[in-house]
Design a protein around this motif. Structure first.
Motif, mmCIF file in Angstrom:
data_model
loop_
_atom_site.group_PDB
_atom_site.id
_atom_site.type_symbol
_atom_site.label_atom_id
_atom_site.label_comp_id
_atom_site.label_asym_id
_atom_site.label_seq_id
_atom_site.Cartn_x
_atom_site.Cartn_y
_atom_site.Cartn_z
ATOM 1 N N UNK A 112 0.812 -1.218 0.000
ATOM 2 C CA UNK A 112 0.000 0.000 0.000
ATOM 3 C C UNK A 112 0.844 1.266 0.000
ATOM 4 N N UNK A 113 2.073 1.194 0.473
ATOM 5 C CA UNK A 113 2.860 2.413 0.656
ATOM 6 C C UNK A 113 3.362 3.062 -0.635
ATOM 7 N N UNK A 114 3.852 2.335 -1.626
ATOM 8 C CA UNK A 114 4.346 3.022 -2.822
ATOM 9 C C UNK A 114 3.315 3.957 -3.453
ATOM 10 N N UNK A 115 2.097 3.471 -3.640
ATOM 11 C CA UNK A 115 1.053 4.316 -4.231
ATOM 12 C C UNK A 115 0.641 5.433 -3.283
ATOM 13 N N UNK A 116 0.605 5.130 -1.993
ATOM 14 C CA UNK A 116 0.216 6.132 -1.006
ATOM 15 C C UNK A 116 1.236 7.266 -0.941
ATOM 16 N N UNK A 117 2.507 6.922 -0.947
ATOM 17 C CA UNK A 117 3.551 7.950 -0.912
ATOM 18 C C UNK A 117 3.510 8.802 -2.180
ATOM 19 N N UNK A 118 3.231 8.156 -3.308
ATOM 20 C CA UNK A 118 3.130 8.907 -4.569
ATOM 21 C C UNK A 118 1.953 9.873 -4.536
ATOM 22 N N UNK A 119 0.876 9.466 -3.856
ATOM 23 C CA UNK A 119 -0.317 10.301 -3.778
ATOM 24 C C UNK A 119 -0.232 11.343 -2.668
ATOM 25 N N UNK A 170 10.911 10.731 6.759
ATOM 26 C CA UNK A 170 12.216 10.183 7.115
ATOM 27 C C UNK A 170 12.673 8.946 6.330
ATOM 28 N N UNK A 171 11.750 8.175 5.775
ATOM 29 C CA UNK A 171 12.135 6.927 5.100
ATOM 30 C C UNK A 171 12.555 7.235 3.665
ATOM 31 N N UNK A 172 13.726 6.746 3.271
ATOM 32 C CA UNK A 172 14.282 7.055 1.951
ATOM 33 C C UNK A 172 13.462 6.455 0.818
ATOM 34 N N UNK A 173 13.054 5.207 0.984
ATOM 35 C CA UNK A 173 12.233 4.578 -0.039
ATOM 36 C C UNK A 173 11.562 3.334 0.513
ATOM 37 N N UNK A 174 10.501 2.914 -0.164
ATOM 38 C CA UNK A 174 9.826 1.658 0.156
ATOM 39 C C UNK A 174 9.880 0.790 -1.093
ATOM 40 N N UNK A 175 10.476 -0.399 -0.972
ATOM 41 C CA UNK A 175 10.604 -1.315 -2.101
ATOM 42 C C UNK A 175 9.704 -2.524 -1.875
ATOM 43 N N UNK A 176 9.492 -3.301 -2.928
ATOM 44 C CA UNK A 176 8.634 -4.481 -2.824
ATOM 45 C C UNK A 176 9.396 -5.740 -3.219
ATOM 46 N N UNK A 177 8.934 -6.867 -2.682
ATOM 47 C CA UNK A 177 9.519 -8.175 -2.997
ATOM 48 C C UNK A 177 8.381 -9.142 -3.309
ATOM 49 N N UNK A 178 8.631 -10.077 -4.227
ATOM 50 C CA UNK A 178 7.577 -11.020 -4.589
ATOM 51 C C UNK A 178 7.621 -12.257 -3.702
ATOM 52 N N UNK A 179 6.689 -13.172 -3.940
ATOM 53 C CA UNK A 179 6.561 -14.362 -3.096
ATOM 54 C C UNK A 179 7.770 -15.283 -3.216
ATOM 55 N N UNK A 180 8.332 -15.401 -4.419
ATOM 56 C CA UNK A 180 9.538 -16.214 -4.577
ATOM 57 C C UNK A 180 10.677 -15.670 -3.736
ATOM 58 N N UNK A 181 10.841 -14.349 -3.758
ATOM 59 C CA UNK A 181 11.915 -13.725 -2.980
ATOM 60 C C UNK A 181 11.706 -13.945 -1.483
ATOM 61 N N UNK A 182 10.478 -13.862 -1.023
ATOM 62 C CA UNK A 182 10.179 -14.078 0.398
ATOM 63 C C UNK A 182 10.527 -15.509 0.822
ATOM 64 N N UNK A 183 10.116 -16.481 0.008
ATOM 65 C CA UNK A 183 10.371 -17.874 0.383
ATOM 66 C C UNK A 183 11.858 -18.204 0.304
ATOM 67 N N UNK A 184 12.562 -17.665 -0.697
ATOM 68 C CA UNK A 184 14.011 -17.883 -0.788
ATOM 69 C C UNK A 184 14.721 -17.264 0.407
#
Length: 405
Positions: A213-220, A252-266
């Motif tokens: 939710x944060x990437x779109x929220x920060x953009x808005x 204060x937060x520089x950026x918010x990035x996202x990770x997919x399900x494969x990345x989470x499980x790995x």
């Protein structure tokens, strides 16, 4: 969002005083394998080893310890997939307050059992934290119980910020902190704590791509609700950012990035294998971000493991998923001649390239097969992407036709 003041250093210091004899500082462990990947020192902040298995006790206790006698007498209500539930339940037990917690159907069994063990009354509703928050607010209106929000309150953010104070004390040279992010209480608190003494520290939030939710929220420039969510990381599956944490994250937060399900499980699998630490998918999100893009983070880096409350059945599934994502499982359908020795020849070729066979299933009846063919379904264990490609090359070079299973 400028009308909301960011949590102050004074509030964070007072929260630390309140938690002094309640929350023990969690370890900061050096990670050699992540350090080699990043090209500089990387440390793991092990909030998965916190009492209740996550950072949530920090904020819950600070919030509840400041309730008046009348408020305490009315009890508290919370909404959570499990980690905040345990934090609220334990804080309530320590403070002598009755707690009711709304959890979504399908919440991890260990989180449910632990919450009950701390004395809270559990009620199931809906399939997400947002559904539970709605029910908790209705319960608050009906009974007068005080809602202990999982992230959208100054006391909650100030309590979570004590994690940031510990990071600075344990690793004064830190330059980047990477934090799993759902509603935003933890990353907002840590980012606010990093502002002391003008420290040049970058804070990066990490969300699951299916619940970001944060990437779109920060953009808005304001919190925007997601229409739907889908992720194994239930601990950070929040559809609407909180206004209080949003203000700090925006500032204060520089950026918010996202990770997919494969990345989470790995990431979960690697933390288990290399660090010998059990984390839940949400708790592994920051590690997943580092694995995805190691050059993004300036060392020394502190990666927060935010929680370790995972159902053993889910852990088994995630480990299998992680091994498949890492190229260590290979599922194939291979056509072979329906002649004596045909299967033995295939298995011999696989043995020559050190592929470990987990399961073999014959299929003779299929409209796509000729009279002289058999299809073999194979589950193979490999040692990684390079070995996986070697196995596939071996099959091709020996004249076998295969398709992914």
């Amino acid at each position: 969002m400028s009308e909301i003041e960011v949590v102050t250093p004074e509030e964070i210091a007072k929260a630390a005083d309140l938690l002094h004899n309640v929350v023990a500082p969690t370890p900061l462990e050096y990670s050699r394998w992540l350090s080699e990947l990043v090209g500089g020192d990387v440390f793991l902040k092990c909030e998965n080893l916190q009492r209740t298995g996550s950072f949530k006790l920090r904020g819950a206790y600070v919030r509840m310890s400041r309730l008046s006698k009348k408020e305490r007498a009315r009890g508290v209500v919370a909404a959570s997939a499990g980690n905040h539930a345990q934090g609220v339940a334990l804080a309530a037990q320590l403070l002598g307050i009755k707690a009711t917690v709304f959890m979504p159907y399908g919440a991890p069994i260990p989180k449910e059992k632990a919450t009950r063990a701390y004395g809270a009354d559990i009620r199931f509703v809906g399939t997400s934290i947002d559904h539970c928050l709605k029910a908790a607010r209705e319960f608050e209106a009906e009974t007068g119980a005080v809602l202990i929000h999982p992230f959208d309150h100054r006391d909650i953010v100030a309590g979570q910020a004590t994690t940031g104070l510990e990071i600075v004390e344990q690793c004064p040279q830190v330059r980047t902190v990477v934090v799993p992010t759902g509603g935003g209480g933890l990353v907002a608190g840590i980012a606010a704590a990093m502002q002391r003494d003008g420290l040049p520290i970058s804070v990066v939030g990490v969300q699951a791509a299916g619940a970001a939710a944060y990437p779109a929220s920060l953009a808005a420039g304001e919190p925007i609700a997601l229409e739907s969510m889908s992720t194994m990381a239930d601990g950070i599956a929040v559809g609407l950012p909180g206004k209080v944490p949003f203000a700090a994250i925006q500032k204060y937060v520089d950026q918010v990035v996202t990770v997919d399900e494969n990345a989470l499980s790995k990431a979960l699998l690697l933390v288990l294998e290399r660090a010998k630490l059990v984390v839940e998918p949400a708790g592994a999100a920051a590690v997943a971000a580092v694995l995805d893009n190691p050059t993004l983070f300036k060392p020394p880096v502190v990666v927060v493991l935010s929680g370790g409350n995972i159902d053993p059945l889910l852990l088994m599934r995630v480990i299998r998923h992680g091994m498949a994502a890492a190229g260590r499982y290979l599922s194939l359908r291979v056509r072979i001649p329906d002649t004596p020795g045909g299967l033995a020849k295939l298995l011999t070729r696989l043995a020559e390239v050190d592929a470990n066979i987990i399961e073999v299933v014959h299929e003779r009846i299929s409209p796509t097969l000729t009279l002289h063919e058999v299809e073999v379904s194979l589950q193979l264990e490999t040692r990684g992407e390079e070995h996986r490609e070697r196995v596939l090359t071996c099959l091709t070079e020996n004249g076998y036709t295969y398709t992914p299973n």
